[in-house]
Design a protein around this motif. Structure first.
Motif: not given
Ligand SMILES: O=P(O)(O)OC[C@H]1O[C@H](OP(=O)(O)OP(=O)(O)O)[C@H](O)[C@@H]1O
Ligand SMILES: Nc1ncnc2[nH]cnc12
Length: 172
Positions: A55-59, A78-80, A93-97, A117-127
């Motif tokens: 996942l863009e970008s940190r993933g 990638r993002k839209k 929806e993710l943790e901050y938007g 693969h992604d760098d981080l799992l917060a709320t799980g919305g992105t995954a």
């Molecule tokens: O579990 P979630 O609440 O969905 O949050 C996790 C996502 O948030 C961050 O991405 P971000 O959209 O900030 O994009 P970036 O990698 O381009 O910084 C992070 O890299 C994950 O993709």
């Protein structure tokens, strides 16, 4: 190796109330970067993984390195509006938007075994949004990996993701 000490926490970024896990401080440390890539590559062993979907970008950073290490192909989500050919799209929806992600329709086939693969799992919305894209391709099997899992955040989405075998390197 104690990898957690390399992740910097930045309070109130990008908005008030968010405790942001900054992995740039881990990535710049060669042994820590290598350790993360090695651990996730090790997790891939014996699974027959053919594609790393990141996942863009940190993933992309560790996802690309793992794809190289395990001789898998690399598929970007990638993002839209960023991918040039025909795409499938998913809003989330993710943790901050809120945001929307896309993957090329011809990126995967029914023969693929996928690691998302992604760098981080917060709320799980992105995954979960990534999972919904990959599932449309009827691939053989789907695994997940993350560098960081914010386990103190519990959501319905994470309960759904728990149906899939997952490896996270660092837990909070
Ligand atoms: O579990 P979630 O609440 O969905 O949050 C996790 C996502 O948030 C961050 O991405 P971000 O959209 O900030 O994009 P970036 O990698 O381009 O910084 C992070 O890299 C994950 O993709
Ligand atoms: N707390 C957090 N730190 C870093 N990336 C994030 N993505 C979503 N929540 C995050």
């Amino acid at each position: 190796m104690e990898l957690k000490k390399y992740v910097r926490t930045v309070e109130d970024y990008p908005i008030e109330g968010i405790s942001f896990k900054d992995i740039t401080t881990l990535l710049k440390e060669p042994t820590a970067f290598k350790d993360v890539v090695d651990q996730i590559s090790e997790y891939c062993q014996g699974k027959g993984i053919t594609k790393i979907v990141s996942l863009e970008s940190r993933g992309f950073i560790v996802g690309g390195a793992v794809a190289y290490c395990v001789n898998a192909g690399f598929v970007p989500i990638r993002k839209k509006g960023k991918l040039p050919s025909l795409v499938i799209n998913e809003s989330y929806e993710l943790e901050y938007g809120v945001d929307s992600i896309e993957m090329h329709v011809d990126a995967l086939t029914e023969d693929d075994v996928v690691l998302i693969h992604d760098d981080l799992l917060a709320t799980g919305g992105t995954a979960l949004a990534a999972l919904n894209l990959v599932k449309q391709m009827n691939v053989k099997k789907i695994y997940f990996s993350f560098i960081c899992d914010l386990t103190f955040i519990q959501t319905e989405k994470k309960i759904e993701l728990a149906n899939y075998e997952t490896h996270s390197v660092i837990q909070y």
